[in-house]
Structure formats: C-alpha cells, structure tokens
Design an enzyme around this catalytic site. Sequence first.
Site, PDB file in Angstrom:
ATOM      1  N   CYS A   9       5.707  -4.619  -5.024  1.00 36.10           N
ATOM      2  CA  CYS A   9       5.327  -4.453  -3.620  1.00 36.10           C
ATOM      3  C   CYS A   9       6.343  -3.543  -2.953  1.00 36.10           C
ATOM      4  CB  CYS A   9       5.239  -5.798  -2.903  1.00 36.10           C
ATOM      5  SG  CYS A   9       6.819  -6.646  -2.695  1.00 36.10           S
ATOM      6  N   SER A  10       6.110  -3.208  -1.707  1.00 37.92           N
ATOM      7  CA  SER A  10       6.941  -2.224  -1.022  1.00 37.92           C
ATOM      8  C   SER A  10       8.368  -2.698  -0.811  1.00 37.92           C
ATOM      9  CB  SER A  10       6.319  -1.858   0.328  1.00 37.92           C
ATOM     10  OG  SER A  10       6.171  -3.017   1.123  1.00 37.92           O
TER      11      SER A  10
END
Length: 459
Positions: A9-10
């Site tokens: 994920c970011s």
Amino acid sequence: MKIVANTSCSTGIAHTYMAAENLEIAAKEKGYEIKVETQGSIGAENILTLEDIQAADAVVIAASTSVNKDRFYGKRLIEVDVNEGINNGLELLEKALVAPVYKAGEKEAEEKQVKTSKSGIYSHLMTGVSYMIPFVVTGGICIALAFAFGGINAKGDLAQSINEFGGIAMGLMWPILAGYIAFSIADRPGLVPGMLAGMLASSMNAGFLGALLGGFLAGYTIILLKKVLKLPSAFSGLLPVLILPVLSSLFVGFLMKFVIGIPITAINEGIMNWLNSLSGVNSILLGLLLGAMMAIDLAGPIGKAAYFFGVASLTNLGAGETSEIMAAVMISGMVPPLAMALSSTVLGKNIYTNEEREAGKTAWVLGLSFISEGAIPFAAADPFRVLASVTVGSAITGALSMLFKCGIAVPHGGFFIFFIPGSITNILMYIVALAVGTVISGVLVTVLKTQAGRKASTL
C-alpha cells in the site's frame, strides 16, 4: 494448490499487512499453500524466492503501488488494489487459479509505459506517496523534538541541529514525491527529471500540486523520448545514464520554471492565503469537511487528499508555527479506529465476534498512532454502518478542532505527539475534540449494529 502473493500500500503500514493476513486466512480455509511477500514501510519481508515462484500455481498481487511483475512471467496472475486483498481474499484466490498467464508482450509493455486509466494514474501517485511519507513523518517528528529540547524557537545547539535535520527531511518530500511518481511511470530514467521537477516545485512554492504535475510530466517525457530516440546499438547504453536524464531534465526544467510552475505557484499561494483568511463558521465548515474525508474511505484516495491538504498547509508555515488544518486532519483520522475499539471492547462486546473484539484491542493502539486503517476490519464486515458512524464522529471532531483553534506543528505521530511541548496549541481542547468524536461514533455504531441484530433475530 500453491499460491504466491505480493501486498503493498502507499504507506506500507496497515493495508499491506491486513491484505496479507486476509489472503493467508483465505488460503487456510481453502486448504491452499500460500506465501505472501509484503512491501511494507520497512521494506520487503517474507521475500518470494525463485523456487517459490516456480512452484506456484498462481500469483496474486494486491497493491496500490506499482509492482514489477517481470519475475512472474509465465504464471497465472491477477493484479488488484490492496483493498481487494483485504475484503475479498477467497474470491481473489479462486480468480487467480484461472487468471490469464502473464506474458510481458507488446500489449503489457505498452500498458506498463503509458497507463491512462484511473487505476494506472492512481498507482503512480501512490508509489510516489509511499516513498514520500517517511520523509514527512521523520521531518515532522524531528521538528517537534527540537521544540521539546529548545522551546518553540528551538534554541540551543542540540535543538537547532535536530530542527535542521527535520527541515531537510521535510524539504525533500516534494522531490521524492515527484521523483518516484516519474520512477513508477518510466523506471530509473524518470528519477532525475522527476526529482528536478520536485525541487523546482519546492523552490517556486508550487507545493504539492507542482510536485504532482512535475512528476507525471517527467515520467511521460521519458516515455516519449524512448519512442522518439532511435540510436545504433553501440550507443544504446548511453540512453538511460546520459541522454534520457539530460534531455528530459532540460525539457521538464524549462517547462516547470517558465510555463507550468508559474500558474501552479499562483494557485498554491492563492489557496494558502484563502485558508489563512478563514475564520468563524467558514473554518468550522472546513474542519467538518476534512474530518469527513479522513473517515469516509479510511485512508483511501479521499482520505489521502485531505491529508496532503493538511501537509501543504504545514509546509507554508515558518518555524514554530502550527497549522489548524493539519490539526483537524490528524485528530479526525484518529477517530475511526478509536471509535471501533470503544464499541467492540467496551460498549457492545456482545454484538461482535471474538476476532472483532481482538481487532478492537489492536485498534486502540492504531487509533492513538493516527493509523485510520485500524477500522478496516470492521468496515469490511459491515461497511454501511461502520463508515457512516465513523464519518459522523470524525466530521464533528474536525469541526471542533477548528472551532477551538487547535494547531499542530507536525504531520504525523498521533497521540504520542501530545507529550512533546510546543507541538500542539490548545492541547486540552484538542483532546476534548478527539474524545467527543470517538464517543459519538462509538455510540452510534453500537446502536446501529444492535438494532440490526434485533431486526435479524425477528425475521
């Protein structure tokens, strides 16, 4: 059946590991063997070996950042957003086993070079964000520590040094954002023009918008140059290390400095001036909106937009100044996991499963750490009631934070920042705003789930 997976994920904090855990649970339920590589904030863990990949029947990639798929050549592969890994583990495993075989042919190469879909653009953005966030957090915490050691003006050699470190880290965030957006689009040749564009955005006060546009401009400039420039094979080695970086840097640099940067700087300064002029009802409404955005998708695209709005307001301040907008954003983002923890471990234990009660205990820590994703397990099981409830509480908390004129000098850290002198203004009312929103959301979700349970029992 044997499956290998990659989750990312970011931020590399919560979604990454939640998706990995859910895939492992789903595989166990189906009787499959699985190995999940996580690309988290501390780097790759449980790394897939060549032997793991060769022995696998299928590959699952659940990521909101760009993932290099070359090593999965010849394997059945499905690629989805990280949220799909959290919410639909069983379905993903079944789809992976009948997915098309991945071959980096012309179609895939073209998609890799130019992604015009929303998911492609979002993936590039999130790749840049994932590399940028550690700089933002480190810089902010260092600045807060400088206040702790030297007061609000960071007096003394130790405080000044720590403040300097924080300033450098914060100053790197726009080059890193732009550089790794370009890297996601065009691989390593995109780093130089991307970081140059980010530095120009920083020096011109073009902020987040300037770095964002600069990163995409740099990445797609490299893609264009690769298509246009045709060199003899003897000189092809010069392309990635000399020709592409120099030509793209000149092109992107001049565009940023004389064309794109000027209006973006004006827009950025106009927005900041408008924000600084807000007061009374207008500031409360802004806090209400930002608070709702922080909860509605639990650190998804909407939440990240609100977060970077807060970060942008912080970067335009001088040393020792605090941002009311950043304060509203952070405190609102703490509400969802804390509210679900309150509901599942205190107010409504009987309406939750054992697994949810255990998740509630973890949610206390995640909420205090400003990790909104701590509420995701609850939202995945009951999205309407959970998201509606936490959005109401977060919106109220954001509005109260603005009403009380609370400010913060750092972009992350959650409750642990509360103990650093000078990092928060009007801290008592800041805590009140957090408590009010948490209780409202906690009570609301408990009532809604209790009523739903009663209706189900009467059917």
